[in-house]
Design a protein around this motif. Structure first.
Motif, PDB file in Angstrom:
ATOM      1  N   PRO A 498     -38.000  12.497  38.943  1.00 36.40           N
ATOM      2  CA  PRO A 498     -38.077  12.089  37.531  1.00 36.40           C
ATOM      3  C   PRO A 498     -38.193  13.259  36.563  1.00 36.40           C
ATOM      4  N   ILE A 499     -38.445  14.469  37.087  1.00 34.32           N
ATOM      5  CA  ILE A 499     -38.557  15.651  36.237  1.00 34.32           C
ATOM      6  C   ILE A 499     -37.506  16.654  36.693  1.00 34.32           C
ATOM      7  N   LEU A 500     -36.759  17.208  35.746  1.00 35.49           N
ATOM      8  CA  LEU A 500     -35.739  18.206  36.039  1.00 35.49           C
ATOM      9  C   LEU A 500     -36.057  19.481  35.261  1.00 35.49           C
ATOM     10  N   LEU A 501     -36.181  20.592  35.985  1.00 37.12           N
ATOM     11  CA  LEU A 501     -36.424  21.898  35.379  1.00 37.12           C
ATOM     12  C   LEU A 501     -35.265  22.819  35.721  1.00 37.12           C
ATOM     13  N   MET A 502     -34.706  23.460  34.712  1.00 43.07           N
ATOM     14  CA  MET A 502     -33.598  24.401  34.927  1.00 43.07           C
ATOM     15  C   MET A 502     -33.892  25.702  34.200  1.00 43.07           C
ATOM     16  N   ASP A 503     -33.737  26.799  34.934  1.00 45.82           N
ATOM     17  CA  ASP A 503     -33.987  28.124  34.372  1.00 45.82           C
ATOM     18  C   ASP A 503     -32.680  28.901  34.362  1.00 45.82           C
ATOM     19  N   GLU A 504     -32.121  29.095  33.161  1.00 43.46           N
ATOM     20  CA  GLU A 504     -30.851  29.784  32.973  1.00 43.46           C
ATOM     21  C   GLU A 504     -29.763  29.189  33.878  1.00 43.46           C
ATOM     22  N   PRO A 505     -29.434  27.904  33.714  1.00 44.39           N
ATOM     23  CA  PRO A 505     -28.503  27.252  34.638  1.00 44.39           C
ATOM     24  C   PRO A 505     -27.080  27.779  34.578  1.00 44.39           C
ATOM     25  N   THR A 506     -26.693  28.449  33.495  1.00 43.17           N
ATOM     26  CA  THR A 506     -25.311  28.938  33.400  1.00 43.17           C
ATOM     27  C   THR A 506     -25.228  30.447  33.417  1.00 43.17           C
ATOM     28  N   ALA A 507     -26.300  31.127  33.797  1.00 42.54           N
ATOM     29  CA  ALA A 507     -26.229  32.580  33.912  1.00 42.54           C
ATOM     30  C   ALA A 507     -25.238  32.947  35.002  1.00 42.54           C
ATOM     31  N   ASN A 508     -24.578  34.093  34.839  1.00 40.39           N
ATOM     32  CA  ASN A 508     -23.562  34.599  35.777  1.00 40.39           C
ATOM     33  C   ASN A 508     -22.270  33.779  35.750  1.00 40.39           C
ATOM     34  N   LEU A 509     -22.135  32.898  34.773  1.00 35.42           N
ATOM     35  CA  LEU A 509     -20.897  32.143  34.629  1.00 35.42           C
ATOM     36  C   LEU A 509     -20.166  32.602  33.365  1.00 35.42           C
ATOM     37  N   ASP A 510     -18.835  32.656  33.444  1.00 36.58           N
ATOM     38  CA  ASP A 510     -18.073  33.034  32.245  1.00 36.58           C
ATOM     39  C   ASP A 510     -18.012  31.834  31.304  1.00 36.58           C
ATOM     40  N   ALA A 511     -17.451  32.050  30.133  1.00 35.29           N
ATOM     41  CA  ALA A 511     -17.457  31.006  29.103  1.00 35.29           C
ATOM     42  C   ALA A 511     -16.723  29.756  29.563  1.00 35.29           C
ATOM     43  N   ALA A 512     -15.587  29.926  30.272  1.00 35.71           N
ATOM     44  CA  ALA A 512     -14.829  28.765  30.724  1.00 35.71           C
ATOM     45  C   ALA A 512     -15.602  27.977  31.771  1.00 35.71           C
ATOM     46  N   ALA A 513     -16.221  28.697  32.724  1.00 34.99           N
ATOM     47  CA  ALA A 513     -16.993  28.011  33.764  1.00 34.99           C
ATOM     48  C   ALA A 513     -18.208  27.326  33.164  1.00 34.99           C
ATOM     49  N   GLU A 514     -18.819  27.979  32.160  1.00 37.73           N
ATOM     50  CA  GLU A 514     -19.977  27.365  31.513  1.00 37.73           C
ATOM     51  C   GLU A 514     -19.568  26.079  30.800  1.00 37.73           C
ATOM     52  N   ALA A 515     -18.437  26.090  30.136  1.00 39.67           N
ATOM     53  CA  ALA A 515     -17.973  24.899  29.431  1.00 39.67           C
ATOM     54  C   ALA A 515     -17.697  23.758  30.408  1.00 39.67           C
ATOM     55  N   ASP A 516     -17.152  24.100  31.586  1.00 37.28           N
ATOM     56  CA  ASP A 516     -16.884  23.068  32.592  1.00 37.28           C
ATOM     57  C   ASP A 516     -18.177  22.446  33.116  1.00 37.28           C
ATOM     58  N   LEU A 517     -19.264  23.220  33.102  1.00 38.75           N
ATOM     59  CA  LEU A 517     -20.513  22.763  33.705  1.00 38.75           C
ATOM     60  C   LEU A 517     -21.398  21.986  32.736  1.00 38.75           C
ATOM     61  N   LEU A 518     -21.148  22.120  31.429  1.00 42.13           N
ATOM     62  CA  LEU A 518     -22.051  21.528  30.446  1.00 42.13           C
ATOM     63  C   LEU A 518     -22.152  20.008  30.593  1.00 42.13           C
ATOM     64  N   ALA A 519     -21.016  19.352  30.777  1.00 35.57           N
ATOM     65  CA  ALA A 519     -21.037  17.889  30.899  1.00 35.57           C
ATOM     66  C   ALA A 519     -21.822  17.458  32.141  1.00 35.57           C
ATOM     67  N   ASP A 520     -21.704  18.243  33.223  1.00 39.22           N
ATOM     68  CA  ASP A 520     -22.427  17.912  34.442  1.00 39.22           C
ATOM     69  C   ASP A 520     -23.931  18.082  34.253  1.00 39.22           C
ATOM     70  N   LEU A 521     -24.316  19.103  33.487  1.00 36.99           N
ATOM     71  CA  LEU A 521     -25.734  19.300  33.208  1.00 36.99           C
ATOM     72  C   LEU A 521     -26.295  18.121  32.420  1.00 36.99           C
ATOM     73  N   ARG A 522     -25.538  17.678  31.443  1.00 34.57           N
ATOM     74  CA  ARG A 522     -25.984  16.545  30.635  1.00 34.57           C
ATOM     75  C   ARG A 522     -26.104  15.288  31.497  1.00 34.57           C
ATOM     76  N   GLU A 523     -25.142  15.089  32.389  1.00 37.90           N
ATOM     77  CA  GLU A 523     -25.169  13.907  33.255  1.00 37.90           C
ATOM     78  C   GLU A 523     -26.332  13.986  34.246  1.00 37.90           C
ATOM     79  N   ALA A 524     -26.608  15.208  34.745  1.00 38.32           N
ATOM     80  CA  ALA A 524     -27.702  15.361  35.705  1.00 38.32           C
ATOM     81  C   ALA A 524     -29.047  15.047  35.075  1.00 38.32           C
ATOM     82  N   ALA A 525     -29.169  15.241  33.762  1.00 34.88           N
ATOM     83  CA  ALA A 525     -30.442  15.016  33.078  1.00 34.88           C
ATOM     84  C   ALA A 525     -30.662  13.560  32.686  1.00 34.88           C
ATOM     85  N   VAL A 526     -29.659  12.722  32.877  1.00 32.07           N
ATOM     86  CA  VAL A 526     -29.806  11.314  32.501  1.00 32.07           C
ATOM     87  C   VAL A 526     -30.891  10.659  33.359  1.00 32.07           C
ATOM     88  N   GLY A 527     -31.835   9.986  32.701  1.00 32.44           N
ATOM     89  CA  GLY A 527     -32.901   9.303  33.416  1.00 32.44           C
ATOM     90  C   GLY A 527     -34.012  10.217  33.886  1.00 32.44           C
TER      91      GLY A 527
END
Length: 550
Positions: A498-527
Motif C-alpha cells: 500500500p506504500i510506494l517509495l521511489m528514490d530517483e526512479p529515472t536517474a541514468n535514463l535519457d530523456a526519451a527513456a524517461e518519457a517512456d517510463l513516466l506513464a508506467d510510474l503513474r500507473e504503478a502509483a495507482v492505489g
C-alpha cells in the motif's frame, strides 16, 4: 580507522552467553555425552579382554573368546567415536545457526555511527560465530567425559588394585593444576589474538572504502605498510597462541606418561615381589595387566580435554565480541495495512551521529491516502532521509512520523508493506526473474513478465540469451545503470504494497527513456500512497503535490 570499543563483557557474562547458545544444540549434545560415557565402558571391556587374553595365553588356556571380545570392544569404540563426532558436529551447526541469526539481527539494529565499527561487527558475525564450532563439537563433550570418566575408571581399577587406583588418583592433581595454568595463559593469548584479528579486519575494510582517496593521494605504499604491520601483529599473536598450546600439551603428556609409568613400576615390582615396602595386596598377572591397560584410558579424556581447551578459549574471546553487538529492542508486530494509509511528518528532524548538521530540521508534511507526493530538491536536501525514515534506516532525532494517526515508533517494521525502488538497487545471484520477484516470491511468471514489460526491460531481455532466465551475478554483470534502475522499478511495481517509495526512479535514463517510463510510474502509483524523491521536473509533474526542499 575507527577506534575499537572496549569489550566490557566479564567472564560470568561470557559463560552465561555460551550456556545460552549451547541450548540450541542440546539434543545432539546429550547424544554426544552419552556416547563418550559408553566409550569409557568399552575401554573397560577392552582392558579386561586384553588382560584375560594375556593371562589365558600365559597359562595355556583358550583365549580366542577373549580375543573376540577384544575385537568387539575395539570396533565399538571406533563406532562410538564416529557417532559422537557426528553428534558434536550437528550440535555445533545448530548453535552456529542460532548465533549467526542473533548476530545478524543485532547488526540489522545497529544504528549509523555506533560504537562498534563495521570491521569489528563483520569479524564478530563471521569469525566470532565460527569460533563456536570447536567449543561445541569438541570441548563440551570432552569436558563432560573428563569430569565423569576418569573417576569411574579409577573406581573400576580399585576393584583390581586399590594401590594402583590411589596412584592414578594422586597423579590427577598435578595434571589438573597443569591444565588450569595452561588454560589461563591460553585465554589471555586467545583474547589478544582475536583483538588483533578484529583490528586487521577493521583496517582493511576502512582502507577499501577509502580506496579512491588513497589512489588520489598516491598513498598506496603507506597503506600497504599499515596492513602489513597489522598482519604481522596477527601472525605474532597467533604464534603465541600455538606456543602456549604446544607447551601445555607437552606438560600434560608428561604427567600422563609419568602416572602410567608409576603404575607400571608398581605392578611390575608387585608381581616380582620386589617392592621395598609392604602393601596389603598381592597382584596376579590378570589384575596387574588389567590395571596397566586401564591406566592410559584414565587420562585419555583429560588429554582430549586439553587438546580441545584452546577451542574453549577461542570461543570465549569470540563470545565477548558477540556480546558487544547492539541488542535489538523488541518491537510490536506491524499492523496489516489493508488500504493506502495517510502518512504525516510532524516536526521531523534527522541528524546522523557522524554529521555536523542535521539532514532535516522541523519538517512537516501530510501525504493523503492514495496520493503521490514528489520531493524535489538538490542533493543533500534530505529527500532520501525522509524515505529512509519509513524504512527505519535513518534516525528520527525529533518530531514524529504518523501512519494513519499512529506513531511510527509504536508500530513494527513496515518494510514488508512498502514497495521500494532505490538509487542503488540490490542485485542477488540468480536469474533476472528471481531478482524482479525478490520482494514478492509468490508472483506468477506472467506477473513477472508484465512488470518487466511495463518498465521497458523487454528490449534488454530480447538481447539476452534466456530472457528472464538469464543469470546475473551479485554485481548485475551485463546490466547498464539504466537497466538496473528499470529492474528495481519492476520489483517495486510487482510487490503488492500500500506504500510506494521511489528514490530517483529515472536517474541514468535519457530523456526519451524517461518519457517512456513516466506513464508506467503513474500507473504503478495507482492505489498506493506514494513518495518520490527526484531531481527531475518531469517526474515531479506526475505528482498530486510537489514539496521543494532546500
Amino acid at each position: 580507522m575507527q577506534a575499537r570499543p572496549a569489550l566490557i563483557a566479564g567472564p560470568s557474562q561470557v559463560a552465561t552467553r555460551l550456556k545460552d547458545l549451547a541450548r540450541a544444540g542440546a539434543a545432539p549434545l546429550r547424544r554426544a555425552r552419552a556416547l563418550v560415557l559408553l566409550d569409557g565402558a568399552a575401554a573397560t571391556a577392552f582392558a579386561a579382554a586384553l588382560a584375560c587374553a594375556v593371562d589365558a595365553l600365559a597359562t595355556g588356556r583358550d583365549f580366542q573368546g577373549w580375543l573376540a571380545l577384544l575385537a568387539v570392544a575395539m570396533i565399538a569404540r571406533g563406532v562410538m567415536a564416529k557417532l559422537a563426532g557426528e553428534a558434536g558436529a550437528r550440535a555445533a551447526a545448530l548453535v552456529k545457526t542460532a548465533a549467526r541469526s542473533d548476530a545478524a539481527t543485532a547488526l540489522m539494529a545497529r544504528k549509523p555511527g555506533g560504537a562498534m565499527s563495521s570491521g569489528d561487527a563483520t569479524t564478530a558475525l563471521v569469525e566470532g560465530v565460527e569460533a563456536l564450532d570447536g567449543h561445541v563439537s569438541r570441548f563440551l563433550p570432552a569436558r563432560f567425559a573428563a569430569a565423569a570418566t576418569p573417576l569411574a575408571l579409577i573406581a573400576v581399577a580399585a576393584i583390581a588394585s586399590p594401590i594402583a587406583a590411589g596412584i592414578l588418583l594422586g597423579a590427577l592433581v598435578p595434571f589438573i593444576i597443569a591444565m588450569a595454568l595452561a588454560g589461563t595463559a591460553a585465554a589471555a593469548e586467545s583474547r589478544a589474538q582475536f583483538v588483533a584479528l578484529e583490528r586487521l579486519s577493521g583496517l582493511f575494510l576502512d582502507r577499501v572504502r577509502a580506496l579512491p582517496v588513497v589512489l588520489a593521494f598516491q598513498a598506496e605504499s603507506r597503506i600497504t605498510r599499515d596492513l602489513a604491520r597489522s598482519a604481522d601483529e596477527l601472525a605474532t599473536r597467533t604464534i603465541r597462541v600455538l606456543r602456549v598450546a604446544f607447551f601445555s600439551s607437552g606438560a600434560l603428556e608428561f604427567f600422563a606418561a609419568l602416572s602410567v609409568a608409576l603404575v607400571a613400576v608398581y605392578c611390575g615390582f608387585n608381581l616380582l615381589r620386589l617392592l621395598p615396602f609392604p602393601v596389603p595386596e598381592q597382584l596376579d598377572l590378570k589384575r596387574a595387566f588389567f590395571v596397566l591397560a586401564l591406566a592410559p584410558e584414565v587420562y585419555l579424556p583429560m588429554r582430549r580435554l586439553a587438546a580441545a581447551y584452546h577451542d574453549r578459549q577461542a570461543a570465549e574471546a569470540a563470545t565477548a565480541s558477540l556480546i558487544a553487538l547492539p541488542c535489538p529492542q523488541p518491537r510490536p508486530a506491524a499492523p496489516i495495512l489493508t488500504a493506502p494509509p495517510v502518512i504525516r511528518f510532524s516536526g521531523v528532524s534527522v541528524h546522523y551521529p557522524e554529521a555536523d548538521a542535521p539532514a532535516l530540521r522541523d519538517f512537516n508534511l501530510e501525504v493523503p491516502a492514495g496520493r503521490i507526493v514528489a520531493l524535489l530538491g538538490p542533493s543533500g536536501s534530505g529527500k532520501t532521509s525522509l524515505l529512509n525514515l519509513l524504512l527505519d534506516l535513518a534516525p528520527l532525532s525529533a518530531g514524529a512520523v504518523l501512519i494513519d494517526g499512529r506513531p511510527l515508533a509504536e508500530l513494527g517494521a513496515l518494510s514488508g508493506q512498502i514497495a521500494w525502488a532505490g538509487q542503488h538497487p540490490l542485485i542477488t545471484p540468480g536469474s533476472i526473474a528471481d531478482n524482479i520477484a525478490l520482494a514478492h516470491r509468490d508472483a506468477t511468471r506472467q506477473q513477472i513478465e508484465a512488470a518487466a514489460q511495463r518498465v521497458g526491460l523487454a528490449g534488454a531481455l530480447a538481447m539476452r540469451a534466456g530472457g528472464l532466465d538469464a543469470w546475473l551475478d551479485e554485481r548485475g554483470g551485463g546490466l547498464s545503470g539504466g537497466e538496473r534502475r528499470r529492474l528495481s522499478l519492476a520489483r517495486a511495481i510487482l510487490k503488492p504494497a500500500p506504500i510506494l517509495l521511489m528514490d530517483e526512479p529515472t536517474a541514468n535514463l535519457d530523456a526519451a527513456a524517461e518519457a517512456d517510463l513516466l506513464a508506467d510510474l503513474r500507473e504503478a502509483a495507482v492505489g498506493r500512497t506514494t513518495l518520490i524523491a527526484t531531481h527531475s521536473q518531469a517526474v515531479a509533474d506526475l505528482a498530486d503535490h510537489v514539496v521543494r526542499l532546500t
